[in-house]
Design an enzyme around this catalytic site. Structure first.
Site, short mmCIF file in Angstrom:
data_model
loop_
_atom_site.label_atom_id
_atom_site.label_comp_id
_atom_site.label_asym_id
_atom_site.label_seq_id
_atom_site.Cartn_x
_atom_site.Cartn_y
_atom_site.Cartn_z
N SER A 234 48.65 34.32 29.96
CA SER A 234 48.55 35.54 30.97
C SER A 234 48.61 36.72 30.09
O SER A 234 47.88 37.22 29.17
CB SER A 234 49.25 35.39 31.99
OG SER A 234 49.46 36.33 33.06
N ASP A 245 42.28 41.96 18.18
CA ASP A 245 40.94 42.50 17.99
C ASP A 245 40.95 44.09 17.34
O ASP A 245 40.06 44.16 16.85
CB ASP A 245 40.29 42.56 19.34
CG ASP A 245 39.67 41.16 19.76
OD1 ASP A 245 39.99 40.00 19.21
OD2 ASP A 245 39.19 41.02 20.89
N LYS A 259 45.77 31.02 29.92
CA LYS A 259 45.74 31.20 31.27
C LYS A 259 45.22 32.65 31.37
O LYS A 259 45.78 33.69 31.43
CB LYS A 259 47.03 31.11 31.94
CG LYS A 259 46.72 31.44 33.60
CD LYS A 259 48.12 31.84 34.30
CE LYS A 259 47.78 32.44 35.63
NZ LYS A 259 46.84 33.47 35.84
#
Length: 324
Positions: A234, A245, A259
């Site tokens: 999460s 990224d 998740k």
């Protein structure tokens, strides 16, 4: 009434989503206590993956960790009751209980040939959100255990200490961090990311929302290594994915839990509540966290059975990479 509550439960269960849940009043109260970081039980986050109840993450210095539970352990029985088809809330209500009482779990683990019985004495669990220490003169080590309402405050305190001590590099340890509040994850990622998207929310209704970096990116130029494993879920995956990224950190460890769904938590007048999945999370480059998890740049496996107490191959590897 319990009949109405069963109907709601069945309707939500029919959605086929392990994270959409109906909470009767008592369970709703427990859940809100959860995020405040104070409860009585064994100190482990549990979840469902492929219809199987499992340990997502035992928290440090809790009965769960001391009993040897690990991320990915499959919970087959709780006090002789099978967990087949059991939802997370029911499981949690059975595992929790008064400090000093005992719960017996039947656990399956990949490397075991047969299931084992693990007895755990419950305790009062009070989980800090962030632990900070300097590892040597230049490396600051931040261990983030969950994303609750205190996370940013505790993290900020660590960052200030890191700067005061002239820290140059960072290890951000998100292992076994089951997540928590989205806004806290965005604030943390924004300490590295100056501008642009941290995470995108793609809704079931076709509505998309980009959550952008906020704050002053105090750590933007600090060489950083993030530690992840199968217990990172999460909000942890949002932070790791965003920094990966943006090329702000090297990620080491093993693939995360996966998740990446957004739940809306709605309280009703009778004290019951509904937690409903309304969207999925995507990293800035468009990776679906729910489907793919976060894959490390460098895979480092923890070898629990061979590691001596106090030894940590992941931290050793991170320190070695940072010294180059």
């Amino acid at each position: 009434s319990s009949a109405a509550s069963d109907v709601y439960k069945r309707q939500v269960y029919a959605l086929g989503d392990p994270y959409s849940l109906y909470f009767p009043p008592k369970a709703a109260d427990e859940f809100t206590k959860d995020l405040s970081g104070e409860l009585e039980g064994i100190g482990a986050e549990v979840g469902i993956k492929n219809q199987q109840l499992m340990i997502v993450a035992p928290l440090p210095n809790t009965p769960a960790e001391k009993a040897g539970l690990r991320p990915g352990d499959r919970i087959m029985q709780i006090d002789k009751e099978s967990t087949l088809g059991m939802d997370v809330i029911t499981a949690v209500s059975k595992i929790r209980g008064k400090a000093g009482t005992e719960v017996i779990l039947i656990i399956e683990r990949d490397e075991w040939t047969e299931a084992k019985e693990i007895k755990i004495v419950r305790a009062k669990i009070n989980v800090p959100s962030v632990i900070f220490k300097m590892k040597n003169n230049e490396v600051g080590y931040f261990r983030v255990l969950q994303f609750n309402e205190d996370t940013q405050k505790q993290f900020d305190k660590g960052v200030r200490e890191f700067k005061n001590k002239g820290g140059k590099k960072i290890i951000l340890d998100l292992r076994n961090n089951p997540g928590g509040y989205l806004d806290q994850a965005i604030k943390m990622a924004s300490e590295w990311i100056e501008s642009g998207i941290v995470v995108s929310e793609k809704g079931n209704d076709g509505n998309n929302r980009d959550h952008k970096a906020i704050g002053n990116a105090r750590l933007a130029n600090i060489k950083t290594i993030i530690l992840i494993n199968g217990g990172s879920a999460s909000a942890s995956e949002i932070v790791a994915g965003a920094l990966q990224d943006a090329k702000k950190a090297t990620i080491i460890g093993t693939k995360t839990f996966g998740k990446g769904s957004v739940q809306d938590f709605e309280m009703f007048p009778d004290g019951s509540a509904l937690k409903l999945t309304v969207a999925e999370w995507f990293t800035p480059n468009g990776r679906n966290i729910n489907k793919e998890g976060i894959v490390p740049d460098i895979e480092v496996k923890e070898d629990w059975d061979k590691e001596k107490v106090g030894e940590d191959v992941m931290i050793d590897k991170a320190l070695e990479l940072l010294s180059k």
